[in-house]
Design a protein around this motif. Structure first.
Motif, PDB file in Angstrom:
ATOM      1  N   LEU A   1      50.390  33.190  82.879  1.00 32.28           N
ATOM      2  CA  LEU A   1      50.311  33.544  84.129  1.00 32.28           C
ATOM      3  C   LEU A   1      50.884  34.773  84.508  1.00 32.28           C
ATOM      4  O   LEU A   1      50.262  35.730  85.065  1.00 32.28           O
ATOM      5  CB  LEU A   1      50.881  32.746  85.206  1.00 32.28           C
TER       6      LEU A   1
ATOM      7  N   ARG B   1      62.395  35.386  89.843  1.00 30.39           N
ATOM      8  CA  ARG B   1      61.036  35.389  89.919  1.00 30.39           C
ATOM      9  C   ARG B   1      60.086  34.413  89.093  1.00 30.39           C
ATOM     10  O   ARG B   1      59.036  33.999  89.642  1.00 30.39           O
ATOM     11  CB  ARG B   1      60.669  37.036  89.603  1.00 30.39           C
ATOM     12  N   GLN B   2      60.561  34.447  87.854  1.00 31.82           N
ATOM     13  CA  GLN B   2      59.771  33.353  86.901  1.00 31.82           C
ATOM     14  C   GLN B   2      59.876  31.800  87.809  1.00 31.82           C
ATOM     15  O   GLN B   2      58.990  31.240  87.319  1.00 31.82           O
ATOM     16  CB  GLN B   2      60.384  33.561  85.589  1.00 31.82           C
TER      17      GLN B   2
ATOM     18  N   ARG C   1      50.260  21.557  91.961  1.00 28.16           N
ATOM     19  CA  ARG C   1      49.808  20.467  91.283  1.00 28.16           C
ATOM     20  C   ARG C   1      49.958  19.246  91.927  1.00 28.16           C
ATOM     21  O   ARG C   1      49.214  18.039  91.370  1.00 28.16           O
ATOM     22  CB  ARG C   1      50.091  20.734  89.925  1.00 28.16           C
TER      23      ARG C   1
ATOM     24  N   ILE D   1      50.600  33.720  92.725  1.00 27.19           N
ATOM     25  CA  ILE D   1      51.510  34.479  92.079  1.00 27.19           C
ATOM     26  C   ILE D   1      51.323  36.000  92.022  1.00 27.19           C
ATOM     27  O   ILE D   1      52.206  36.787  91.912  1.00 27.19           O
ATOM     28  CB  ILE D   1      51.497  33.793  90.411  1.00 27.19           C
TER      29      ILE D   1
ATOM     30  N   TYR E   1      53.241  27.085  90.670  1.00 32.79           N
ATOM     31  CA  TYR E   1      52.011  26.751  89.810  1.00 32.79           C
ATOM     32  C   TYR E   1      52.449  25.195  89.810  1.00 32.79           C
ATOM     33  O   TYR E   1      51.563  24.355  90.017  1.00 32.79           O
ATOM     34  CB  TYR E   1      52.396  27.078  88.484  1.00 32.79           C
ATOM     35  N   LEU E   2      53.609  24.618  89.693  1.00 38.82           N
ATOM     36  CA  LEU E   2      53.880  23.254  89.410  1.00 38.82           C
ATOM     37  C   LEU E   2      53.842  22.332  90.862  1.00 38.82           C
ATOM     38  O   LEU E   2      53.217  21.567  90.734  1.00 38.82           O
ATOM     39  CB  LEU E   2      55.348  23.034  88.680  1.00 38.82           C
TER      40      LEU E   2
ATOM     41  N   TYR F   1      60.031  17.524  85.617  1.00 43.18           N
ATOM     42  CA  TYR F   1      59.266  18.577  85.033  1.00 43.18           C
ATOM     43  C   TYR F   1      58.666  19.540  86.212  1.00 43.18           C
ATOM     44  O   TYR F   1      58.731  20.617  86.130  1.00 43.18           O
ATOM     45  CB  TYR F   1      58.075  18.075  84.029  1.00 43.18           C
ATOM     46  N   TRP F   2      58.283  18.969  87.151  1.00 45.64           N
ATOM     47  CA  TRP F   2      57.542  19.443  88.270  1.00 45.64           C
ATOM     48  C   TRP F   2      58.168  20.047  89.538  1.00 45.64           C
ATOM     49  O   TRP F   2      57.826  20.718  90.399  1.00 45.64           O
ATOM     50  CB  TRP F   2      56.368  18.592  88.789  1.00 45.64           C
TER      51      TRP F   2
ATOM     52  N   MET G   1      57.376  31.684  90.226  1.00 41.04           N
ATOM     53  CA  MET G   1      55.980  31.523  89.592  1.00 41.04           C
ATOM     54  C   MET G   1      55.842  30.066  89.079  1.00 41.04           C
ATOM     55  O   MET G   1      54.776  29.447  89.708  1.00 41.04           O
ATOM     56  CB  MET G   1      55.892  32.567  88.419  1.00 41.04           C
ATOM     57  N   GLU G   2      56.760  29.647  88.307  1.00 45.23           N
ATOM     58  CA  GLU G   2      56.462  28.216  87.937  1.00 45.23           C
ATOM     59  C   GLU G   2      56.786  27.094  89.100  1.00 45.23           C
ATOM     60  O   GLU G   2      55.869  26.224  89.106  1.00 45.23           O
ATOM     61  CB  GLU G   2      57.906  27.942  86.989  1.00 45.23           C
TER      62      GLU G   2
ATOM     63  N   SER H   1      47.370  31.150  90.792  1.00 46.72           N
ATOM     64  CA  SER H   1      47.343  32.481  90.060  1.00 46.72           C
ATOM     65  C   SER H   1      47.259  33.330  91.483  1.00 46.72           C
ATOM     66  O   SER H   1      48.023  34.540  91.472  1.00 46.72           O
ATOM     67  CB  SER H   1      46.412  32.572  89.074  1.00 46.72           C
TER      68      SER H   1
ATOM     69  N   LEU I   1      65.616  31.861  83.016  1.00 49.60           N
ATOM     70  CA  LEU I   1      64.735  32.206  83.889  1.00 49.60           C
ATOM     71  C   LEU I   1      65.213  32.945  84.902  1.00 49.60           C
ATOM     72  O   LEU I   1      66.172  32.589  85.499  1.00 49.60           O
ATOM     73  CB  LEU I   1      63.945  30.890  84.211  1.00 49.60           C
TER      74      LEU I   1
ATOM     75  N   ARG J   1      53.475  29.482  82.068  1.00 46.81           N
ATOM     76  CA  ARG J   1      54.177  30.657  83.090  1.00 46.81           C
ATOM     77  C   ARG J   1      53.768  31.890  82.257  1.00 46.81           C
ATOM     78  O   ARG J   1      53.210  33.053  82.950  1.00 46.81           O
ATOM     79  CB  ARG J   1      55.605  30.521  83.138  1.00 46.81           C
TER      80      ARG J   1
END
Lengths: 383, 597
Positions: B566, A308-309, A320, A380, A316-317, A257-258, A312-313, A377, A305, B563
């Motif tokens: 965000l 860019r998306q 973590r 991002i 974020y992922l 997932y990450w 972002m993911e 964030s 996706l 997402r």
């Protein structure tokens, strides 16, 4: 399809049934246990419908809900069908989530026989008072027993789920939970801060002043304690809430997932990601049974996706995870200059002691992990 | 020309101008009932939402009178709020008459009187109208008395009307034809046309609203502006009948529009005279008095990339709002922007809203200020409206601030509350007089700075809506001025500095710090908010750091949801400003300007 082009992927099977809904849980679940047999058949129908996906499964994860409500034969049926349809490797990681209130030695032995080789036990706490607050259906003794049953059945990859940050919880109370867990020598621990999800009974009680949440600063302290205490006892953090005794005993499935590795989710509300296309199934069991009954894929929505998306993911992922962002991989994948894009953010956070660059990897420090959402964030914002 | 009447409706705010205009439009069948909507002439969203008129609008009503002849009645709707009296003045310059509307339950109010004076200045014929006679609280005889005594008009001539219920509308139209004079002017003289408004149309360019005073203007004519001698060829002339209706020509006495491919917005000036290039008139029409801004504030785009768009938007807005004055400005915290002069606080709000809505800009407005006179130790003097330019206090010999003479008309039971309000605002009561029936006028001398800061709203509150207010500039008087700075984590945010009277400094600084504390989101570190005069801290608030900000679980189903959140946050942050490491939302800058509720 040409065998060599197949990607290694994960299969997730959602089992939405529960004896009773826990007060803090916002996952989709239902208590119509008599629907289980037809549901198992529907999952196999869905597998057949999705069998064309270009996946070569090396992980299979049966989660919920309470998958341990299923009999060993039903689990056997699902595993066989999945191995067959998704060309699972012989050494595939096959996990099942277990609620201590639903298993005995025989059932766990049956799961082992059916091919399950990793077990994730929803202990949540070793204090009966806490279990009561969380409205769990089992006692602390039952939890300990189920871990022992699992060992006896042959499992050598056992994970425990724990929750901390409960109202009034002190460091000493939480330490007792952690120590009990450590004494049971699992290979993996997931320690989740209690979250009050909108729409849950617990969140509603909180809002109505039935109890007071533990202040954020205390939850933050418990987090810090958790990471240090577990490290001292040989459990290494690899994601915000996940710890393992070694790299091998990390959850291979969850790491997909990450990392945007491909995965297929089966069952109501399950998500899939294949070739930058994410889709998710209808949320209700009724709609799911109806659709699969008509021989249709129970997909509710699909999103494609863009780069860019995905970026972002990824930010974020990956932030973590303790392995962080591999700068070279990131630059290659998204065709950008990491330093030019994020240099000033990185140096600010470096001086705050929440982020570090080590071996060309950009990662959060232990302290930084506690602020992973705000830090990612800010990254991002820069894209 | 004998069949033309040019007139305005003037009144105090909320006395029903726009409703009467609606009714007149409806009666003359200009729009079908199906297309009709309330506040027909208020085309801006913000006018409809706030129920006020900001811009003058024109409409040409075809009317068949009882004498059997067809008349063209040019109605020019005007705003009522005190901030917009310049709009009234411009509209009146193109009229021969005015309908003076008085609310039957409210009676004569401060702007009824102020607007009447404007109309008298323009030598207009006036027809008094008592509106809202349908209200249970209507006191027609009392209002007649006020018209007679307070306004000095013949109350026998007053027409009773309920614009809402359509009562008295025909009498009004007949009176317009019968009592208002037709325009004078010679259709064969050289063209003299007065520009009283203009607006920008994305497809047609600048559209000029004008009145032909002398001569004639046709499509194809080569016209010239008297002020700068710029010339253009007329593409289209016409009249306003809710939509633009082209005509082959307009002659003396008529009101309408001209389109002439004018791309240079700054070429058109309200009050300028249009003539023909080949056969020009000898001299310009009197034009308008330049409006004097009294409130000053800086406007910055939230995103510094939007500055070029702001430049264009300001130019276009200026075309439609002659009272707006501005010049370039820059701030360390906010980048490039404009220092603007406004007619009042409502005008400021309207400009901001128009820029945001009509031009899609996201803006930050700094605290409004008046213009102060600063005398330096070396004997020189300067005028300052911008806190950024405030000199070193040790070099200042004396400061002066503008005072106004405020006329406040109230039922006398509110005298105490109004007196308190004015005293709290450093006002001096210089005079009062009783009108008829328990109503009184109180005269105060007040510092303008105290009035631009929510005075009008407060007056409405303490008088339960009955108080009305008008003012004129008086003089400059000695003041004890200080500059209050706001520091965020020790950094002075220049855009939040304010010039205030020393007695109000602590109060303002506290208020600003409190508002910022409520509006600035918590961050990973503690944020200190301080109000200061020089190096002296006079107010202080802290925003505590948050102690954790991390999602506990993030698996298959959570990623897409996270997402999207965000993405939404990222969009929201376009409306934030970074000051040092602190993110300040646009709403925080605005909240500091709002008064306590």
């Amino acid at each position: 399809m040409d065998e060599s082009n197949r990607q290694k992927g994960g299969i997730y099977i959602h089992v939405p049934f529960c004896v009773k809904k826990c007060a803090y849980c916002d996952f989709y679940s239902c208590t119509d246990l008599e629907k289980i047999p037809s549901y198992v058949q529907s999952l196999i129908v869905e597998m057949n419908l999705t069998a064309d996906f270009p996946l070569h499964a090396d992980t299979l994860y049966i989660g919920g809900g309470t998958p341990s409500l299923l009999k060993a034969e039903q689990i056997q049926l699902l595993i066989d069908a999945a191995i067959n349809r998704f060309q699972a490797a012989p050494d595939a990681e096959i996990t099942i989530e277990v609620n201590p209130g639903t298993v005995n030695a025989e059932k766990l032995a049956g799961y082992w026989q059916a091919g399950v080789n990793r077990i994730s036990i929803g202990v949540q706490s070793f204090s009966d008072a806490s279990l009561d607050f969380l409205s769990r259906i089992h006692t602390a003794d039952q939890a300990i027993q189920s871990i022992e049953f699992a060992r006896s059945a042959g499992f050598d990859n056992i994970g425990l789920d724990l929750i901390y940050g409960l109202p009034g919880q002190t460091e000493r109370m939480w330490q007792a939970d952690l120590q009990t867990a450590i004494n049971l020598t699992p290979e993996h621990l997931s320690c989740y801060m209690l979250t009050y999800e909108p729409g849950t009974k617990m969140e509603n009680n909180l809002r109505n002043g039935r109890f007071r949440a533990l202040p954020d600063k205390d939850v933050g302290r418990l987090y810090d304690f958790t990471v240090r205490y577990l490290e001292d006892n040989g459990f290494y953090q690899y994601e915000v809430s996940n710890f393992s005794t070694s790299r091998q005993s990390r959850s291979k499935h969850n790491q997909k997932y990450w990392t945007h590795a491909p995965y297929i989710g089966l069952g109501p509300s399950a998500h899939s990601l294949v070739d930058n296309r994410r889709s998710w199934n209808v949320r209700s069991l009724e709609a799911y049974l109806r659709k699969t009954g008509q021989g249709k894929l129970p997909i509710e929505e699909t999103e494609e996706l863009n780069s860019r998306q995905l970026m972002m993911e990824t930010l974020y992922l990956r932030l973590r995870c303790v392995d962080g962002i591999s700068i070279l991989d990131f630059e290659k994948r998204f065709n950008i200059d990491f330093n030019r894009c994020f240099g000033s953010i990185v140096s600010t956070y470096e001086s705050d002691g929440v982020l570090e660059i080590i071996n060309n990897k950009c990662r959060l420090t232990r302290k930084g992990m506690l602020f992973a959402d705000s830090i990612s964030s800010r990254f991002i914002d820069a894209i | 020309m004998r069949n033309i009447r040019n007139f305005s409706i003037i009144a105090h705010i909320d006395h029903g101008k726009s409703t009467l205009a609606d009714r007149l439009i409806q009666t003359t069948d200009l729009v079908s009932d199906r297309d009709f909507k309330n506040q027909m002439l208020d085309t801006m969203d913000i006018e409809r939402e706030r129920g006020i008129t900001i811009k003058s609008q024109t409409v040409c009503l075809p009317y068949k009178s009882s004498d059997g002849k067809l008349y063209s009645l040019n109605l020019i709707d005007t705003p009522g709020h005190v901030d917009f009296s310049y709009e009234v003045s411009r509209a009146l310059a193109s009229c021969e008459g005015a309908l003076l509307l008085v609310d039957a339950s409210q009676g004569v109010e401060a702007q009824t009187i102020a607007n009447l004076y404007l109309a008298v200045d323009h030598n207009l014929e006036i027809i008094p109208i008592i509106n809202k006679i349908d209200l249970p609280s209507a006191e027609i005889e009392m209002v007649r008395e006020q018209i007679e005594e307070d306004l000095g008009l013949d109350s026998e001539a007053a027409i009773l009307c309920s614009a809402k219920d359509g009562i008295g509308i025909d009498e009004i139209l007949e009176a317009v034809v019968k009592y208002l004079p037709p325009p004078k002017g010679d259709p064969d003289a050289p063209l003299e046309a007065l520009i009283f408004d203009s607006h920008y149309d994305p497809y047609r360019g600048t559209i000029i609203h004008f009145r032909v005073v002398q001569g004639k203007i046709r499509t194809g004519d080569e016209i010239m502006f008297m002020s700068n001698k710029a010339s253009y060829t007329v593409e289209e002339v016409g009249i306003f009948q809710i939509v633009r209706v082209p005509k082959p020509a307009l002659t003396a006495g008529e009101v309408g529009y001209v389109i002439a491919g004018i791309k240079t917005v700054s070429d058109t000036k309200c009050g300028d005279t249009i003539t023909l290039k080949k056969n020009p008139c000898r001299k310009s029409l009197p034009g308008f008095k330049e409006t004097q801004p009294v409130v000053f504030s800086s406007i910055y785009p939230v995103s510094t990339d939007d500055y070029p768009e702001l430049v264009i938007a300001m130019e276009k807005l200026k075309l439609n709002d002659a009272s707006l004055v501005f010049q370039k400005d820059s701030s360390a915290a906010l980048g490039f922007g404009f220092r603007c002069g406004f007619l009042g606080l409502l005008h400021l709000e309207v400009v901001q809203e128009r820029l945001e809505r009509e031009y899609g800009l996201s803006l930050i407005i700094t605290a409004p200020s008046v213009e102060y006179e600063i005398e330096m130790n070396d004997g020189t003097a300067m005028m300052i409206d911008n806190p950024a330019l405030y000199p070193e206090p040790t070099k200042i010999a004396n400061t002066k601030e503008p005072y106004i003479k405020a006329s406040i008309i109230i039922p006398d039971r509110y005298m105490g509350q109004v007196m308190n309000l004015a005293l709290e605002r450093r006002g001096i009561n210089t005079d009062y007089q009783y009108f008829s029936s328990n109503r009184m006028e109180m005269i105060f001398e007040l510092p303008l700075a105290e009035v631009v800061y929510d005075f009008y709203d407060k007056l409405k509150t303490v008088t339960q809506g009955y108080g009305s207010f008008d003012y004129e500039m008086l003089d400059y008087r000695d003041s004890d001025l200080v500059r209050v700075d706001i520091l965020v984590n020790g950094d002075r945010v220049d855009a939040l500095s304010q010039l205030v009277h020393k007695d109000k400094a602590v109060q303002r600084a506290k208020f600003a710090c409190e508002k910022l504390r409520d509006e600035i989101p918590r961050q990973m570190f503690k944020i200190a908010l301080q109000g200061a005069i020089g190096s002296q801290i006079i107010a202080r608030k802290t925003i505590n750091a948050f102690r954790k900000d991390v999602t506990a679980k993030c698996y298959g189903g959570d990623i897409s949801r996270k997402r999207k959140l965000l993405e939404k946050q990222k969009k929201g942050k376009k409306r934030m400003k970074m000051v040092g490491e602190v993110m300040i939302p646009q709403s925080a800058f605005l909240a500091v300007l709002k008064s306590k509720d």
